[in-house]
Design a protein around this motif. Structure first.
Motif, PDB file in Angstrom:
ATOM      1  N   ASP A  79      43.646  28.646  27.535  1.00 32.05           N
ATOM      2  CA  ASP A  79      42.647  29.372  26.763  1.00 32.05           C
ATOM      3  C   ASP A  79      41.832  30.236  27.719  1.00 32.05           C
ATOM      4  O   ASP A  79      41.209  29.707  28.647  1.00 32.05           O
ATOM      5  N   PRO A  80      41.814  31.558  27.537  1.00 32.44           N
ATOM      6  CA  PRO A  80      41.093  32.430  28.480  1.00 32.44           C
ATOM      7  C   PRO A  80      39.606  32.121  28.579  1.00 32.44           C
ATOM      8  O   PRO A  80      39.001  32.369  29.629  1.00 32.44           O
ATOM      9  N   SER A  81      39.040  31.594  27.556  1.00 35.14           N
ATOM     10  CA  SER A  81      37.594  31.368  27.557  1.00 35.14           C
ATOM     11  C   SER A  81      37.178  30.268  28.524  1.00 35.14           C
ATOM     12  O   SER A  81      36.022  30.224  28.957  1.00 35.14           O
ATOM     13  N   VAL A  82      38.092  29.352  28.862  1.00 32.95           N
ATOM     14  CA  VAL A  82      37.744  28.253  29.765  1.00 32.95           C
ATOM     15  C   VAL A  82      38.242  28.516  31.192  1.00 32.95           C
ATOM     16  O   VAL A  82      38.036  27.685  32.077  1.00 32.95           O
ATOM     17  N   MET A  83      38.859  29.668  31.385  1.00 31.98           N
ATOM     18  CA  MET A  83      39.416  29.964  32.715  1.00 31.98           C
ATOM     19  C   MET A  83      38.368  30.666  33.584  1.00 31.98           C
ATOM     20  O   MET A  83      37.534  31.426  33.083  1.00 31.98           O
ATOM     21  N   ASP A  84      38.411  30.375  34.897  1.00 34.85           N
ATOM     22  CA  ASP A  84      37.497  30.993  35.853  1.00 34.85           C
ATOM     23  C   ASP A  84      37.837  32.475  36.033  1.00 34.85           C
ATOM     24  O   ASP A  84      38.984  32.883  35.803  1.00 34.85           O
ATOM     25  N   PRO A  85      36.889  33.267  36.477  1.00 36.14           N
ATOM     26  CA  PRO A  85      37.186  34.665  36.788  1.00 36.14           C
ATOM     27  C   PRO A  85      38.249  34.750  37.891  1.00 36.14           C
ATOM     28  O   PRO A  85      38.257  33.951  38.830  1.00 36.14           O
ATOM     29  N   HIS A  86      39.136  35.720  37.771  1.00 39.75           N
ATOM     30  CA  HIS A  86      40.259  35.852  38.706  1.00 39.75           C
ATOM     31  C   HIS A  86      40.109  37.040  39.647  1.00 39.75           C
ATOM     32  O   HIS A  86      41.074  37.461  40.273  1.00 39.75           O
ATOM     33  N   GLY A  87      38.917  37.577  39.755  1.00 42.89           N
ATOM     34  CA  GLY A  87      38.735  38.760  40.588  1.00 42.89           C
ATOM     35  C   GLY A  87      38.919  38.503  42.071  1.00 42.89           C
ATOM     36  O   GLY A  87      39.122  39.444  42.853  1.00 42.89           O
ATOM     37  N   ASP A  88      38.826  37.211  42.481  1.00 44.33           N
ATOM     38  CA  ASP A  88      38.967  36.893  43.909  1.00 44.33           C
ATOM     39  C   ASP A  88      40.386  36.480  44.302  1.00 44.33           C
ATOM     40  O   ASP A  88      40.627  36.124  45.443  1.00 44.33           O
ATOM     41  N   ARG A  89      41.323  36.532  43.336  1.00 46.45           N
ATOM     42  CA  ARG A  89      42.701  36.169  43.662  1.00 46.45           C
ATOM     43  C   ARG A  89      43.349  37.276  44.509  1.00 46.45           C
ATOM     44  O   ARG A  89      43.121  38.468  44.259  1.00 46.45           O
ATOM     45  N   PRO A  90      44.156  36.922  45.518  1.00 44.66           N
ATOM     46  CA  PRO A  90      44.731  37.948  46.405  1.00 44.66           C
ATOM     47  C   PRO A  90      45.550  38.999  45.668  1.00 44.66           C
ATOM     48  O   PRO A  90      45.434  40.195  45.943  1.00 44.66           O
TER      49      PRO A  90
END
Length: 361
Positions: free
Chosen positions: A75-86
């Motif tokens: 569920d996207p609402s419970v997922m952490d932000p992914h802006g720091d993924r390589p």
């Protein structure tokens, strides 16, 4: 070869899977672009959950802010932000991001490929596809198992071939070793057998020629030694050879008879140890110290007084280097007695004749 092939295959499979994930992401991106303006998060998430399982791929849509708006597994609402993924950072710069790491969400290692979705002037969102490394590992395990089996078969054939080749070489080499043992024992009539291997056959022929040459040389040396021993044994004079350390090199029978010793027991022993005659010892030292011949009479007491005439000359090897001295002894006891008798006889005759001559005078 197996290790190198395995590493190359792993690299090839990884590149192949990365290319495949990039193709899936690009195909899926066309369907996402029309739902970004205006943004329809529910539609994007439903599309991810519909397409992802059918393609056996995890699909995730991330906005440029790093917020997840669609995912085929979670569920996207419970997922952490992914802006720091390589891979996301690379895609937001406009390139294709690739990363392989452990996923806390899926609790397993995944291979990620992120493709940018560009708007009017900048990246509006990122489509990321991923697949478990287990897929590649299973394929590698299968290939490695086949390579290991093939390697074992090849190794077995190599061992068999090596045994056949070594057996073909070992037999003639064993014969050569056996022949060498015969040669070292002085049995030069042994003939090396021929071999099918050209190099070993040449070696056998060379050793046969060597044995023939050694047999001829040893025969010549033995004949010369016997002749020399015969000459020395027939001499009435005693002959003694000594080295620079005054050790006896050799002695003929006449010298042993004159000095009263055994030729077999004096070999290699010093003059001082074997012959305890001071005159003879001094004569040997003098012969060793001079470069030319030396001649001298010596009086030895051997079952009575005996007079020996000694002649000493330097003993040299074939290269002219001095190796010792050669002593020749001649028993002149009887000759000296005859000279004394002659001297006494002449003196007596002179005395006896002197009186009648004086009377006649």
């Amino acid at each position: 070869v197996g290790w190198y092939a395995s590493a190359s295959l792993e690299h090839f499979l990884q590149k192949r899977i990365e290319s495949d994930l990039q193709t899936r992401a690009l195909l899926f991106a066309n369907q996402i672009t029309e739902r970004l303006d205006p943004l329809d998060e529910r539609s994007i998430d439903r599309l991810c959950k519909t397409v992802g399982p059918s393609a056996a791929t995890r699909i995730t849509v991330i906005l440029s802010s790093g917020r997840v708006v669609g995912d085929s597994e979670q569920d996207p609402s419970v997922m952490d932000p992914h802006g720091d993924r390589p891979e996301i950072i690379e895609a937001l710069k406009g390139g294709v991001g690739v990363s392989s790491r452990y996923s806390p969400t899926m609790q397993k290692r995944l291979l990620y490929v992120a493709v940018p979705l560009k708007g009017d002037s900048e990246v509006a969102a990122v489509v990321r596809t991923s697949i478990s490394d287990d897929t590649m590992d299973e394929a590698l395990k299968k290939v490695r198992a086949e390579m290991a089996l093939g390697g074992l078969v090849i190794a077995g054939l190599a061992v068999l071939l090596s045994f056949l080749v070594s057996n073909r070489i070992r037999r003639p080499i064993s014969e050569i070793r056996r022949g060498a043992e015969f040669f070292s024992g002085g049995k030069f009539d042994f003939e090396m057998p021929a071999s099918n291997v050209e190099e070993i056959s040449s070696l056998s022929e060379s050793m046969n020629q060597m044995a023939l040459g050694l047999r001829q040389r040893i025969h010549t040396i033995t004949q010369q030694r016997n002749e020399l021993e015969g000459v020395l044994s027939s001499m009435m004079e005693g002959v003694i050879g000594v080295d620079l350390e005054e050790r006896i090199i050799g002695m003929n029978r006449a010298a042993a008879r004159i000095l009263g010793c055994d030729t077999a027991l004096v070999q290699g022993r010093s003059i001082q140890e074997v012959l305890r005659y001071s005159d003879l010892q001094r004569f040997v030292k003098e012969a060793l110290s001079l470069d030319g011949p030396v001649e001298k009479d010596m009086v030895l007491y051997l079952e009575g007084e005996r007079v020996l005439r000694g002649l000493g000359t330097p003993l040299r090897d074939g290269e002219g280097r001095r190796k010792g001295a050669l002593i020749v002894l001649n028993d002149v006891t009887r000759l000296r007695k005859l000279e004394n008798i002659r001297r006494d006889f002449v003196a007596n005759v002179s005395h006896e004749i002197k009186t009648p001559i004086t009377a006649i005078k």
